[in-house]
Design an enzyme around this catalytic site. Structure first.
Site, PDB file in Angstrom:
ATOM      1  N   HIS A  15      34.573  28.790  46.076  1.00  0.00           N
ATOM      2  CA  HIS A  15      34.019  27.906  45.038  1.00  0.00           C
ATOM      3  C   HIS A  15      33.840  26.485  45.570  1.00  0.00           C
ATOM      4  O   HIS A  15      32.840  25.827  45.281  1.00  0.00           O
ATOM      5  CB  HIS A  15      34.927  27.857  43.807  1.00  0.00           C
ATOM      6  CG  HIS A  15      34.702  28.953  42.827  1.00  0.00           C
ATOM      7  ND1 HIS A  15      33.480  29.188  42.235  1.00  0.00           N
ATOM      8  CD2 HIS A  15      35.548  29.877  42.313  1.00  0.00           C
ATOM      9  CE1 HIS A  15      33.588  30.209  41.404  1.00  0.00           C
ATOM     10  NE2 HIS A  15      34.831  30.652  41.436  1.00  0.00           N
ATOM     11  N   HIS A  45      38.800  33.297  47.207  1.00  0.00           N
ATOM     12  CA  HIS A  45      37.881  33.119  46.074  1.00  0.00           C
ATOM     13  C   HIS A  45      37.743  31.635  45.718  1.00  0.00           C
ATOM     14  O   HIS A  45      36.626  31.130  45.546  1.00  0.00           O
ATOM     15  CB  HIS A  45      38.411  33.923  44.881  1.00  0.00           C
ATOM     16  CG  HIS A  45      37.550  33.896  43.675  1.00  0.00           C
ATOM     17  ND1 HIS A  45      36.772  34.957  43.288  1.00  0.00           N
ATOM     18  CD2 HIS A  45      37.340  32.930  42.733  1.00  0.00           C
ATOM     19  CE1 HIS A  45      36.128  34.656  42.169  1.00  0.00           C
ATOM     20  NE2 HIS A  45      36.459  33.423  41.816  1.00  0.00           N
ATOM     21  N   GLU A  46      38.877  30.934  45.604  1.00  0.00           N
ATOM     22  CA  GLU A  46      38.833  29.530  45.184  1.00  0.00           C
ATOM     23  C   GLU A  46      38.241  28.633  46.266  1.00  0.00           C
ATOM     24  O   GLU A  46      37.496  27.699  45.955  1.00  0.00           O
ATOM     25  CB  GLU A  46      40.211  29.047  44.754  1.00  0.00           C
ATOM     26  CG  GLU A  46      40.828  29.824  43.598  1.00  0.00           C
ATOM     27  CD  GLU A  46      39.930  30.009  42.388  1.00  0.00           C
ATOM     28  OE1 GLU A  46      39.103  29.129  42.084  1.00  0.00           O
ATOM     29  OE2 GLU A  46      40.049  31.065  41.734  1.00  0.00           O
ATOM     30  N   GLN A  80      34.516  24.607  38.816  1.00  0.00           N
ATOM     31  CA  GLN A  80      34.429  25.470  37.636  1.00  0.00           C
ATOM     32  C   GLN A  80      34.659  24.705  36.341  1.00  0.00           C
ATOM     33  O   GLN A  80      34.295  25.200  35.270  1.00  0.00           O
ATOM     34  CB  GLN A  80      35.428  26.621  37.735  1.00  0.00           C
ATOM     35  CG  GLN A  80      35.063  27.642  38.780  1.00  0.00           C
ATOM     36  CD  GLN A  80      36.035  28.784  38.761  1.00  0.00           C
ATOM     37  OE1 GLN A  80      37.130  28.684  39.315  1.00  0.00           O
ATOM     38  NE2 GLN A  80      35.648  29.861  38.098  1.00  0.00           N
ATOM     39  N   CYS A 107      35.272  36.816  37.993  1.00  0.00           N
ATOM     40  CA  CYS A 107      35.251  35.360  38.084  1.00  0.00           C
ATOM     41  C   CYS A 107      35.047  34.788  36.688  1.00  0.00           C
ATOM     42  O   CYS A 107      34.192  35.281  35.932  1.00  0.00           O
ATOM     43  CB  CYS A 107      34.127  34.915  39.018  1.00  0.00           C
ATOM     44  SG  CYS A 107      33.980  33.122  39.202  1.00  0.00           S
ATOM     45  N   LEU A 108      35.790  33.757  36.372  1.00  0.00           N
ATOM     46  CA  LEU A 108      35.639  33.114  35.070  1.00  0.00           C
ATOM     47  C   LEU A 108      34.240  32.551  34.874  1.00  0.00           C
ATOM     48  O   LEU A 108      33.761  32.445  33.742  1.00  0.00           O
ATOM     49  CB  LEU A 108      36.667  31.987  34.926  1.00  0.00           C
ATOM     50  CG  LEU A 108      38.132  32.413  34.964  1.00  0.00           C
ATOM     51  CD1 LEU A 108      39.032  31.185  35.050  1.00  0.00           C
ATOM     52  CD2 LEU A 108      38.469  33.264  33.757  1.00  0.00           C
ATOM     53  N   GLY A 165      43.110  31.732  39.182  1.00  0.00           N
ATOM     54  CA  GLY A 165      42.757  30.480  39.835  1.00  0.00           C
ATOM     55  C   GLY A 165      41.600  29.799  39.142  1.00  0.00           C
ATOM     56  O   GLY A 165      40.781  30.457  38.500  1.00  0.00           O
TER      57      GLY A 165
END
Length: 163
Positions: A135, A131-132, A51, A89-90, A46
């Site tokens: 963010h 998670h998304e 991000q 996480c990216l 995702g």
């Protein structure tokens, strides 16, 4: 088609609550395409708009080859007992920690035509939805860790070559 650079932990856009998409226009269509292009890279489940530096409520997902997006997603349901789930996480590259996540989650939002989108599932999809949406609420998964694990993670961040 544009793969956008991922903003890293410490960037203020990751701490801000994202604004709702008010109007579908060419800018929002381009953002969605960038989110889809960016999430297609291997190893990505995702990508949230913050991000890639855009403070609006949108994310893309790539779960078992099912790639899509949702605008103005709201996490409307979680169920089961939170379980420690390995998570990275990216925006926090190289770290991986058990994070408490519900085994089932449901998100409701919309698509580019204004139609309702419902994403619901278990396992990796449930984890990605939580998670998304975190963010979009200005939260990185490190904030969900227990205090001791978070101390370790923050030390790892400070010692990383990207911070």
């Amino acid at each position: 088609m544009t793969v956008r650079a991922i903003r890293l932990f410490g960037d203020p856009v990751l701490r801000a609550v994202a604004s709702p998409v008010e109007q579908i226009d060419d800018g929002v269509r381009a953002l969605v395409q960038d989110l889809l292009d960016t999430v297609e890279l291997p190893g990505r489940a995702g990508v949230a708009a913050p991000q890639i530096g855009v403070g609006v409520r949108a994310f893309s997902y790539n779960i078992d080859g099912d790639i899509g997006y949702v605008l103005n997603p709201e996490l409307v349901e979680v169920s089961g007992e939170p379980q420690p789930t390995g998570e990275g996480c990216l925006s926090v590259p190289g770290l991986w920690h058990d994070t408490p996540r519900y085994p089932h989650a449901k998100v409701i939002g919309m698509d580019l035509d204004g139609n309702e989108v419902v994403l619901e599932g278990d396992g990796l999809l449930a984890q990605a939805l939580q998670h998304e949406t975190d963010h979009l609420d200005g939260m990185v998964y490190l904030q969900r860790l227990d205090p001791e694990t978070r101390r370790v993670a923050m030390r790892q961040v400070r010692e990383s070559d990207w911070f």
